[in-house]
Design a protein around this motif. Structure first.
Motif, PDB file in Angstrom:
ATOM      1  N   ASN A 201     -28.161 -19.492 -19.092  1.00  0.00           N
ATOM      2  CA  ASN A 201     -27.603 -20.754 -18.602  1.00  0.00           C
ATOM      3  C   ASN A 201     -28.724 -21.741 -18.282  1.00  0.00           C
ATOM      4  OD1 ASN A 201     -24.821 -19.932 -18.610  1.00  0.00           O
ATOM      5  ND2 ASN A 201     -25.288 -18.671 -16.819  1.00  0.00           N
ATOM      6  N   LEU A 203     -29.791 -25.598 -17.198  1.00  0.00           N
ATOM      7  CA  LEU A 203     -29.292 -26.791 -16.526  1.00  0.00           C
ATOM      8  C   LEU A 203     -30.302 -27.926 -16.688  1.00  0.00           C
ATOM      9  CD1 LEU A 203     -27.136 -28.009 -14.539  1.00  0.00           C
ATOM     10  CD2 LEU A 203     -28.661 -27.254 -12.687  1.00  0.00           C
ATOM     11  N   GLN A 232     -25.867 -21.246 -22.931  1.00  0.00           N
ATOM     12  CA  GLN A 232     -25.009 -22.350 -22.516  1.00  0.00           C
ATOM     13  C   GLN A 232     -25.864 -23.417 -21.841  1.00  0.00           C
ATOM     14  OE1 GLN A 232     -21.241 -21.352 -20.612  1.00  0.00           O
ATOM     15  NE2 GLN A 232     -21.526 -19.208 -21.165  1.00  0.00           N
ATOM     16  N   THR A 234     -26.004 -27.112 -19.786  1.00  0.00           N
ATOM     17  CA  THR A 234     -25.252 -28.087 -18.990  1.00  0.00           C
ATOM     18  C   THR A 234     -26.172 -29.240 -18.629  1.00  0.00           C
ATOM     19  OG1 THR A 234     -23.876 -26.340 -18.020  1.00  0.00           O
ATOM     20  CG2 THR A 234     -23.910 -28.470 -16.899  1.00  0.00           C
ATOM     21  N   THR A 258     -22.643 -26.907 -25.187  1.00  0.00           N
ATOM     22  CA  THR A 258     -23.329 -27.865 -24.308  1.00  0.00           C
ATOM     23  C   THR A 258     -22.302 -28.767 -23.633  1.00  0.00           C
ATOM     24  OG1 THR A 258     -25.269 -27.863 -25.755  1.00  0.00           O
ATOM     25  CG2 THR A 258     -25.066 -29.685 -24.192  1.00  0.00           C
ATOM     26  N   LYS A 259     -22.363 -28.811 -22.304  1.00  0.00           N
ATOM     27  CA  LYS A 259     -21.457 -29.643 -21.510  1.00  0.00           C
ATOM     28  C   LYS A 259     -22.235 -30.788 -20.873  1.00  0.00           C
ATOM     29  CE  LYS A 259     -20.258 -26.268 -18.841  1.00  0.00           C
ATOM     30  NZ  LYS A 259     -19.599 -25.511 -17.746  1.00  0.00           N
ATOM     31  N   ARG A 270     -23.971 -25.451  -9.248  1.00  0.00           N
ATOM     32  CA  ARG A 270     -24.449 -25.505 -10.640  1.00  0.00           C
ATOM     33  C   ARG A 270     -25.865 -24.958 -10.746  1.00  0.00           C
ATOM     34  NH1 ARG A 270     -20.097 -26.458 -14.087  1.00  0.00           N
ATOM     35  NH2 ARG A 270     -18.650 -27.819 -12.962  1.00  0.00           N
TER      36      ARG A 270
END
Length: 372
Positions: A201, A203, A232, A234, A258-259, A270
């Motif tokens: 993850n 960020l 993933q 973000t 990808t968000k 987060r």
């Protein structure tokens, strides 16, 4: 205890000064204080956000143009300060407008968090407040304050020796960082979680405005990186960012899920759920350190360099460089981090720098000094 904050946000200044003042105001309010804000209506201001949290906010008119606000031009506001133009007017003009507000409020504490203000402004208003706290990061101008807070790593009390009166008390270092309580609240969860997790993850946090579009540059660079297939990504960005649409388009083209999240209210969660952050140097660095999040830092402003270098020296983060360095440096640093135990060590070193309770210490001290 009545408190007045003088802080601004804009497309150039960013949101950090106002956000850390809001954090302190919230903690002081819990302790019974009556907090008020004074902010100028720069393009990109956060006055409505402050009001939405229940604080009376006095708005000062912005008389310049958007161009004048975005581009430092020493001929616009004649002043020797490096960030004089961040104020939008002269210090004398700002003090004149603030004087009427402070005369009405008669605050016990005035808290100034603004690179465009120095001792001239503070002395001009001295008869209208009881105590003054200055929040600074630069140590580049004189102050006439009772208390000074600089939350940056590597800062020493001696750096302000010739810039403050003898009676001024100085708080330095990230142990005093003004972090929202949810970061300290999630610290144990975050530290325990990364003992078992594997890096998947990522960020991206480059601030609410992200004027240079560092987020877009990071996404472009990640396209050329070898990441786990189930990775993933973000990206968190502010609704006022001029690059929001471009970033959203880029995210849709990424090889991995990808968000793009806009104006989120759960940043601490987060961060705690991320395995690696790619983020701006500056005050958000201490949020990541509190949670032990391994970080690759990007310097978005000249004044962030000293703290970024100090953080890299502590091994609590790695420095990518400036925005122009992202494309070349990010793939190299990522490939090294995903080999061995680089992420684990970085997170462990970061967590030693702050426990996230700085705002509790600062608010408690303000109340004690008020009562003295």
């Amino acid at each position: 205890m009545k408190i007045a904050f003088r802080a601004d946000a804009s497309l150039q200044i960013g949101s950090g000064h106002v956000m850390r003042c809001l954090t302190l105001a919230n903690e002081l309010t819990v302790r019974g204080a009556d907090c008020h804000f004074i902010c100028r209506e720069h393009p990109g201001h956060l006055i409505e956000l402050i009001r939405s949290q229940g604080y009376t906010t006095y708005s000062l008119p912005y008389k310049g143009s958007v161009e004048a606000d975005l581009i430092l031009n020493s001929s616009v506001i004649p002043d020797s300060l490096a960030h004089a133009n961040w104020l939008g007017v002269t210090q004398e003009q700002d003090a004149e407008v603030c004087s009427a507000i402070l005369k009405e409020l008669q605050p016990d504490w005035l808290i100034a968090d603004h690179y465009g203000l120095d001792a001239r402004w503070e002395l001009a208003l001295k008869h209208l407040y009881r105590h003054l706290l200055v929040v600074d990061d630069l140590a580049d101008r004189p102050h006439a304050c009772d208390l000074l807070l600089d939350q940056n790593l590597g800062r020493e009390v001696a750096d302000y020796g010739s810039l403050i009166p003898e009676y001024c008390r100085v708080l330095v270092g990230p142990k005093y960082a003004l972090l929202r309580p949810e970061f300290a609240g999630l610290r144990e969860y975050s530290l325990q979680r990364r003992k078992q997790s594997r890096p998947r993850n990522i960020l991206i946090t480059m601030g609410g405005v992200d004027q240079p579009n560092a987020t877009g540059q990071v996404l472009e660079a990640l396209k050329h990186c070898s990441l786990p297939a189930d990775c993933q990504i973000t990206a968190v960005i502010g609704g006022q960012s001029p690059w929001l649409h471009d970033v959203s388009v880029l995210a849709a083209e990424m090889p991995w899920r990808t968000k793009v999240l806009v104006n989120i209210s759960d940043m601490a969660q987060r961060m705690a759920d991320s395995d690696l952050a790619i983020g701006a140097a500056g005050s958000t660095s201490w949020e990541r350190c509190c949670l032990g999040v391994p970080t690759l830092m990007v310097v978005l402003a000249e004044n962030q360099w000293p703290g970024a270098r100090a953080l890299q020296s502590s091994q609590g983060a790695q420095l990518v460089g400036e925005v122009s360095d992202i494309r070349e440096q990010l793939p190299v640093l990522l490939s090294k981090l995903f080999i061995g135990h680089g992420l684990e060590k970085m997170g462990r070193m970061a967590t030693q720098l702050t426990d996230g309770l700085g705002v509790v210490q600062v608010a408690g001290l303000l109340k004690r000094l008020f009562a003295a």
